[in-house]
Each structure stands twice: as structure tokens, then as C-alpha cells.
Design a protein around this motif. Structure first.
Motif, PDB file in Angstrom:
ATOM      1  N   ASP A  96       0.847  -1.193   0.000  1.00 53.60           N
ATOM      2  CA  ASP A  96       0.000   0.000   0.000  1.00 53.60           C
ATOM      3  C   ASP A  96       0.886   1.248   0.000  1.00 53.60           C
ATOM      4  O   ASP A  96       1.834   1.334   0.789  1.00 53.60           O
ATOM      5  N   PRO A  97       0.612   2.233  -0.855  1.00 57.96           N
ATOM      6  CA  PRO A  97       1.416   3.461  -0.872  1.00 57.96           C
ATOM      7  C   PRO A  97       1.440   4.192   0.474  1.00 57.96           C
ATOM      8  O   PRO A  97       2.389   4.901   0.782  1.00 57.96           O
ATOM      9  N   GLU A  98       0.402   3.996   1.280  1.00 57.49           N
ATOM     10  CA  GLU A  98       0.356   4.660   2.592  1.00 57.49           C
ATOM     11  C   GLU A  98       1.037   3.839   3.686  1.00 57.49           C
ATOM     12  O   GLU A  98       1.097   4.267   4.835  1.00 57.49           O
ATOM     13  N   ALA A  99       1.569   2.681   3.332  1.00 63.76           N
ATOM     14  CA  ALA A  99       2.282   1.844   4.305  1.00 63.76           C
ATOM     15  C   ALA A  99       3.662   2.432   4.577  1.00 63.76           C
ATOM     16  O   ALA A  99       4.253   3.086   3.713  1.00 63.76           O
ATOM     17  N   PRO A 100       4.196   2.209   5.773  1.00 64.47           N
ATOM     18  CA  PRO A 100       5.555   2.698   6.061  1.00 64.47           C
ATOM     19  C   PRO A 100       6.574   2.110   5.099  1.00 64.47           C
ATOM     20  O   PRO A 100       6.535   0.929   4.776  1.00 64.47           O
ATOM     21  N   ALA A 101       7.471   2.970   4.616  1.00 57.15           N
ATOM     22  CA  ALA A 101       8.564   2.550   3.734  1.00 57.15           C
ATOM     23  C   ALA A 101       9.886   2.580   4.477  1.00 57.15           C
ATOM     24  O   ALA A 101      10.762   1.754   4.222  1.00 57.15           O
ATOM     25  N   ALA A 102      10.031   3.538   5.389  1.00 55.89           N
ATOM     26  CA  ALA A 102      11.296   3.691   6.110  1.00 55.89           C
ATOM     27  C   ALA A 102      11.038   4.234   7.503  1.00 55.89           C
ATOM     28  O   ALA A 102      10.134   5.045   7.708  1.00 55.89           O
ATOM     29  N   LEU A 103      11.834   3.773   8.439  1.00 56.27           N
ATOM     30  CA  LEU A 103      11.888   4.325   9.794  1.00 56.27           C
ATOM     31  C   LEU A 103      13.284   4.891   9.949  1.00 56.27           C
ATOM     32  O   LEU A 103      14.260   4.139   9.969  1.00 56.27           O
ATOM     33  N   LEU A 104      13.370   6.211  10.038  1.00 58.54           N
ATOM     34  CA  LEU A 104      14.678   6.866  10.099  1.00 58.54           C
ATOM     35  C   LEU A 104      14.948   7.337  11.517  1.00 58.54           C
ATOM     36  O   LEU A 104      14.109   8.014  12.132  1.00 58.54           O
ATOM     37  N   LEU A 118       8.274   7.309   7.388  1.00 58.14           N
ATOM     38  CA  LEU A 118       7.963   7.853   6.069  1.00 58.14           C
ATOM     39  C   LEU A 118       7.283   6.755   5.255  1.00 58.14           C
ATOM     40  O   LEU A 118       7.765   5.624   5.217  1.00 58.14           O
ATOM     41  N   THR A 119       6.162   7.092   4.632  1.00 54.00           N
ATOM     42  CA  THR A 119       5.447   6.117   3.815  1.00 54.00           C
ATOM     43  C   THR A 119       6.012   6.122   2.397  1.00 54.00           C
ATOM     44  O   THR A 119       6.770   7.021   2.014  1.00 54.00           O
ATOM     45  N   HIS A 120       5.610   5.130   1.613  1.00 49.68           N
ATOM     46  CA  HIS A 120       6.018   5.083   0.208  1.00 49.68           C
ATOM     47  C   HIS A 120       5.517   6.342  -0.505  1.00 49.68           C
ATOM     48  O   HIS A 120       6.236   6.935  -1.307  1.00 49.68           O
ATOM     49  N   ALA A 121       4.276   6.758  -0.211  1.00 54.84           N
ATOM     50  CA  ALA A 121       3.712   7.960  -0.839  1.00 54.84           C
ATOM     51  C   ALA A 121       4.493   9.211  -0.421  1.00 54.84           C
ATOM     52  O   ALA A 121       4.744  10.080  -1.252  1.00 54.84           O
ATOM     53  N   ASN A 122       4.874   9.305   0.868  1.00 51.69           N
ATOM     54  CA  ASN A 122       5.688  10.444   1.333  1.00 51.69           C
ATOM     55  C   ASN A 122       6.962  10.560   0.519  1.00 51.69           C
ATOM     56  O   ASN A 122       7.309  11.633   0.029  1.00 51.69           O
ATOM     57  N   LEU A 123       7.668   9.446   0.406  1.00 55.34           N
ATOM     58  CA  LEU A 123       8.962   9.457  -0.278  1.00 55.34           C
ATOM     59  C   LEU A 123       8.811   9.738  -1.768  1.00 55.34           C
ATOM     60  O   LEU A 123       9.590  10.501  -2.336  1.00 55.34           O
ATOM     61  N   LEU A 124       7.812   9.140  -2.388  1.00 56.84           N
ATOM     62  CA  LEU A 124       7.610   9.365  -3.819  1.00 56.84           C
ATOM     63  C   LEU A 124       7.289  10.825  -4.103  1.00 56.84           C
ATOM     64  O   LEU A 124       7.835  11.427  -5.025  1.00 56.84           O
ATOM     65  N   TYR A 125       6.423  11.426  -3.291  1.00 56.28           N
ATOM     66  CA  TYR A 125       6.086  12.835  -3.486  1.00 56.28           C
ATOM     67  C   TYR A 125       7.310  13.729  -3.276  1.00 56.28           C
ATOM     68  O   TYR A 125       7.614  14.588  -4.097  1.00 56.28           O
TER      69      TYR A 125
END
Length: 168
Positions: A96-104, A118-125
Motif C-alpha cells: 500500500d502506498p500509505e504503508a511505512p517505507a522507512a523508519l529513520l 515515512l510512507t512510500h507515498a511520502n517518499l515518492l512525493y
């Protein structure tokens, strides 16, 4: 990336599991991040030269697996939980684009690490906006002076450059 993703799934990775990534600033980073995401994992970048801080971030993130470079080889080493069996092929999860992609990990104001999700959508945007502002052309290079586990270098240098097809 595909080989690492398959290895992570064979090691028991489930969609949304956190995978710590302890690598020096090398060309292995894009393949490792892509492999973790392809397998449905959440990237937890660690500082490779500060083991105490890396261990705190790894514990805060509750990372079950750790990806490191295999010394002297062009391969990754995965340590952590092990699956009971291996299959030749794996089903790739749909993320899911709203799923977490990274924990920094970030120090915050108290000096103790905090995790920023940060979610996949956050990073892509974010990366897309930076890429459009940068207007890279063929032959451009990006110099990243920060370590890649750092939030800015991870997002603004590495990921933005990947979607812009510009070497870092």
C-alpha cells in the motif's frame, strides 16, 4: 534487489516487518533498499560506524532482520529470524502506498534516538518534487556528502537521484 528480496522472504519476512540496513556509503544501497521494499519490508537505515546508536535504533524499530555487506563479495548478508522452509519462487507482496517505507533514526532534542516514519507515498512525493526542481540533465552527477543513513541523504540524494536516473 530481487535476490535480496527473495532471501528476506525465505528468512520469514512478512509485509510491514522492519529490516535494519547497515551498509557503508556504497553502490549497494539502492539494491538493498529496493530488495527490502520489493519483499514488503520497511527500511531501517543504521549508522555503520556508530554501533551503540545503531543498536538503539534497531531495538526501537523492533527490526527482525539485519542486512549488511558480505565482506569481500558483491553480496548481502542477512541475519535474524529464519524460515522453516525455502521455495524456489516467492509471491511478491502488494504494498500500500500509505504503508511505512522507512523508519529513520533521528536524535531529536534530547539526544536519544527517535524514529520518523515515512510512507512510500511520502517518499515518492518528496523525491518527485525534488527531481522536478533539480531539472537534472544527462551527464549530471549528485554529490552526497552526508552518510546515506541520514534522512536528507537517503531522501534528497539517493532516492531523488534514482528516480531522476542520475548517479550519486
Amino acid at each position: 534487489a530481487c535476490q535480496l528480496g527473495k532471501t528476506l522472504i525465505h528468512q520469514g519476512l512478512k509485509t510491514g516487518d522492519r529490516v535494519a540496513l547497515r551498509l557503508s556509503g556504497t553502490a549497494c544501497w539502492p539494491a538493498a533498499v529496493a530488495g527490502i521494499w520489493k519483499a514488503g519490508g520497511v527500511v531501517v537505515p543504521l549508522d555503520p560506524v556508530a554501533p551503540d546508536a545503531a543498536n538503539r535504533v534497531m531495538a526501537l524499530a523492533d527490526a527482525r532482520l539485519l542486512v549488511t555487506a558480505w565482506p569481500g563479495r558483491r553480496a548481502f548478508r542477512v541475519t535474524g529470524s529464519h524460515a522453516a522452509h525455502r521455495r524456489a519462487s516467492v509471491p511478491w507482496p502488494v504494498v500500500d502506498p500509505e504503508a511505512p517505507a522507512a523508519l529513520l533514526g533521528t536524535s531529536g532534542t534530547s539526544g536519544e534516538p527517535r524514529l520518523v516514519t515515512l510512507t512510500h507515498a511520502n517518499l515518492l512525493y518528496s523525491c518527485g518534487a525534488r527531481a522536478s526542481l533539480a531539472e537534472h540533465r544527462p551527464g549530471d552527477l549528485v554529490l552526497s556528502w552526508l552518510p546515506l543513513h541520514h534522512a536528507y541523504a537517503f531522501n534528497a540524494d539517493l532516492l531523488k537521484s534514482l528516480i531522476s536516473r542520475v548517479p550519486v
